[in-house]
Design a protein around this motif. Structure first.
Motif, PDB file in Angstrom:
ATOM      1  N   GLY A  13       0.785  -1.231   0.000  1.00  0.00           N
ATOM      2  CA  GLY A  13       0.000   0.000   0.000  1.00  0.00           C
ATOM      3  C   GLY A  13       0.813   1.275   0.000  1.00  0.00           C
ATOM      4  O   GLY A  13       0.239   2.368  -0.010  1.00  0.00           O
ATOM      5  N   LEU A  14       2.137   1.176   0.014  1.00  0.00           N
ATOM      6  CA  LEU A  14       2.998   2.358  -0.002  1.00  0.00           C
ATOM      7  C   LEU A  14       3.750   2.422  -1.324  1.00  0.00           C
ATOM      8  O   LEU A  14       3.979   1.384  -1.960  1.00  0.00           O
ATOM      9  N   PRO A  15       4.138   3.627  -1.743  1.00  0.00           N
ATOM     10  CA  PRO A  15       4.968   3.710  -2.956  1.00  0.00           C
ATOM     11  C   PRO A  15       6.240   2.873  -2.786  1.00  0.00           C
ATOM     12  O   PRO A  15       6.930   2.975  -1.765  1.00  0.00           O
ATOM     13  N   ALA A  16       6.540   2.040  -3.761  1.00  0.00           N
ATOM     14  CA  ALA A  16       7.689   1.140  -3.651  1.00  0.00           C
ATOM     15  C   ALA A  16       8.994   1.907  -3.471  1.00  0.00           C
ATOM     16  O   ALA A  16       9.909   1.437  -2.786  1.00  0.00           O
ATOM     17  N   HIS A  17       9.069   3.094  -4.044  1.00  0.00           N
ATOM     18  CA  HIS A  17      10.326   3.846  -3.989  1.00  0.00           C
ATOM     19  C   HIS A  17      10.753   4.150  -2.561  1.00  0.00           C
ATOM     20  O   HIS A  17      11.932   4.030  -2.224  1.00  0.00           O
ATOM     21  N   VAL A  18       9.796   4.535  -1.718  1.00  0.00           N
ATOM     22  CA  VAL A  18      10.152   4.934  -0.354  1.00  0.00           C
ATOM     23  C   VAL A  18      10.636   3.745   0.469  1.00  0.00           C
ATOM     24  O   VAL A  18      11.290   3.925   1.502  1.00  0.00           O
ATOM     25  N   PRO A  27      18.259   0.530 -10.768  1.00  0.00           N
ATOM     26  CA  PRO A  27      17.252   0.932 -11.761  1.00  0.00           C
ATOM     27  C   PRO A  27      15.817   0.613 -11.321  1.00  0.00           C
ATOM     28  O   PRO A  27      14.899   1.344 -11.676  1.00  0.00           O
ATOM     29  N   ILE A  28      15.644  -0.452 -10.552  1.00  0.00           N
ATOM     30  CA  ILE A  28      14.304  -0.746 -10.028  1.00  0.00           C
ATOM     31  C   ILE A  28      13.851   0.386  -9.111  1.00  0.00           C
ATOM     32  O   ILE A  28      12.704   0.853  -9.180  1.00  0.00           O
ATOM     33  N   ALA A  37      10.872   3.185  -9.838  1.00  0.00           N
ATOM     34  CA  ALA A  37       9.794   3.408  -8.872  1.00  0.00           C
ATOM     35  C   ALA A  37       9.733   4.877  -8.467  1.00  0.00           C
ATOM     36  O   ALA A  37       8.649   5.428  -8.234  1.00  0.00           O
ATOM     37  N   GLY A  38      10.890   5.533  -8.408  1.00  0.00           N
ATOM     38  CA  GLY A  38      10.918   6.962  -8.102  1.00  0.00           C
ATOM     39  C   GLY A  38      10.313   7.793  -9.212  1.00  0.00           C
ATOM     40  O   GLY A  38       9.596   8.769  -8.952  1.00  0.00           O
ATOM     41  N   ASP A  39      10.573   7.409 -10.463  1.00  0.00           N
ATOM     42  CA  ASP A  39       9.960   8.122 -11.594  1.00  0.00           C
ATOM     43  C   ASP A  39       8.446   7.982 -11.562  1.00  0.00           C
ATOM     44  O   ASP A  39       7.713   8.936 -11.853  1.00  0.00           O
ATOM     45  N   TRP A  40       7.970   6.787 -11.230  1.00  0.00           N
ATOM     46  CA  TRP A  40       6.523   6.566 -11.115  1.00  0.00           C
ATOM     47  C   TRP A  40       5.939   7.473 -10.042  1.00  0.00           C
ATOM     48  O   TRP A  40       4.903   8.106 -10.238  1.00  0.00           O
ATOM     49  N   LEU A  41       6.623   7.556  -8.893  1.00  0.00           N
ATOM     50  CA  LEU A  41       6.128   8.389  -7.790  1.00  0.00           C
ATOM     51  C   LEU A  41       6.192   9.872  -8.132  1.00  0.00           C
ATOM     52  O   LEU A  41       5.301  10.648  -7.755  1.00  0.00           O
ATOM     53  N   GLU A  42       7.214  10.277  -8.873  1.00  0.00           N
ATOM     54  CA  GLU A  42       7.366  11.692  -9.224  1.00  0.00           C
ATOM     55  C   GLU A  42       6.138  12.218  -9.961  1.00  0.00           C
ATOM     56  O   GLU A  42       5.741  13.382  -9.783  1.00  0.00           O
ATOM     57  N   HIS A  43       5.516  11.381 -10.792  1.00  0.00           N
ATOM     58  CA  HIS A  43       4.351  11.811 -11.555  1.00  0.00           C
ATOM     59  C   HIS A  43       3.057  11.747 -10.745  1.00  0.00           C
ATOM     60  O   HIS A  43       1.984  12.020 -11.277  1.00  0.00           O
ATOM     61  N   ARG A  44       3.181  11.389  -9.473  1.00  0.00           N
ATOM     62  CA  ARG A  44       1.992  11.266  -8.631  1.00  0.00           C
ATOM     63  C   ARG A  44       2.062  12.144  -7.394  1.00  0.00           C
ATOM     64  O   ARG A  44       1.285  11.970  -6.451  1.00  0.00           O
ATOM     65  N   VAL A  45       3.015  13.073  -7.380  1.00  0.00           N
ATOM     66  CA  VAL A  45       3.110  14.073  -6.317  1.00  0.00           C
ATOM     67  C   VAL A  45       3.262  15.434  -6.984  1.00  0.00           C
ATOM     68  O   VAL A  45       3.577  15.522  -8.172  1.00  0.00           O
TER      69      VAL A  45
END
Length: 200
Positions: free
Chosen positions: A6-11, A57-58, A62-70
Motif C-alpha cells: 500500500g505504499l509507494p515502492a520507492h520509499v 534501476p528498479i 519506482a521513483g519516476d513513477w512516484l514523481e508523476h503522482r506528487v
C-alpha cells in the motif's frame, strides 16, 4: 514495481540502496587494501555489488513513477535528477569488486612453478653406458592468469581506484538521500510543537 504493502515502492526500496551501496563500498575498500579481508569478503561483496546494480534501476523507476503522482517542485526535480546518478557510481563499485574477487581467485589458484607440484621425473638413457641412467625433470607450469594477481603495481592501482569509487558512491548516496529528505520534509513540519500533538 509501483507499490508495496500500500505504499509507494520507492520509499521502501530506497532504504536498500542507502544501506547496501555504502556497505558494498566499504567492503570493496577493505578487500582491496587488506589481504585477510580480501580472502573472506571479495566473493560475497562481488555478489552484493551486483545485487545493488540490479536494485538501482528498479528503485529509480519506482521513483519516476512516484514523481508523476506528487506535486512537482524544484526539490522533487532535483532529487529525481540526483537519483539518476546512482547507477553511475554503483557500476564502478561492482566492476572493481569483481576485479578484486577475480584477482583473489587467481592468486589462490596460482602457485609458482617450483611449488605447484613435484617435478615430473622420467628415466632416460645415458650416454655413459648401457646400464647407466639419469633422471630428467620437467618443471611444473603455473596456471594462466589474466589480472596479474602477483603484480604490486596492479594491486596498488586497483586499491586506489577502489577507494575513489567507494568514496564517490558514498558521497553520491549522501547527496541523493539529503535531496530526498529535503523534498519530503522541507516546509512539511512546524518548528514548534503543534496543539494536540504528542506532549502538546
Amino acid at each position: 514495481m509501483t507499490t508495496l504493502n500500500g505504499l509507494p515502492a520507492h520509499v521502501l526500496l530506497v532504504h536498500a540502496i542507502v544501506v547496501l551501496l555504502p556497505l558494498a563500498s566499504l567492503l570493496l575498500v577493505l578487500s582491496a587494501l587488506w589481504p585477510a579481508a580480501r580472502r573472506k569478503l571479495a566473493g560475497p561483496n562481488a555478489l552484493l555489488s551486483l545485487l545493488v546494480v540490479a536494485l538501482v534501476p528498479i528503485t529509480t523507476d519506482a521513483g519516476d513513477w512516484l514523481e508523476h503522482r506528487v506535486a512537482s517542485t524544484p526539490l522533487i526535480r532535483a532529487h529525481t535528477q540526483l537519483g539518476d546518478t546512482a547507477l553511475y557510481v554503483a557500476i564502478p563499485v561492482a566492476v572493481l569488486a569483481l576485479a578484486v574477487w577475480w584477482r583473489q581467485r587467481e592468486a589462490a589458484r596460482t602457485v609458482p612453478a617450483s611449488l605447484e607440484s613435484p617435478a615430473t621425473e622420467s628415466v632416460v638413457a645415458s650416454p655413459g653406458g648401457p646400464g647407466a641412467a639419469k633422471l630428467a625433470t620437467r618443471p611444473a607450469v603455473a596456471r594462466r592468469v589474466f589480472l596479474a594477481p602477483a603484480s604490486t603495481v596492479v594491486t596498488v592501482v586497483v586499491a586506489v581506484l577502489s577507494v575513489a569509487a567507494a568514496g564517490a558512491a558514498v558521497y553520491d548516496v549522501y547527496r541523493i538521500g539529503d535531496s530526498g529528505a529535503q523534498a519530503s520534509w522541507q516546509g512539511q513540519f512546524s518548528p514548534a510543537p503543534v496543539p494536540g500533538g504528542h506532549g502538546g
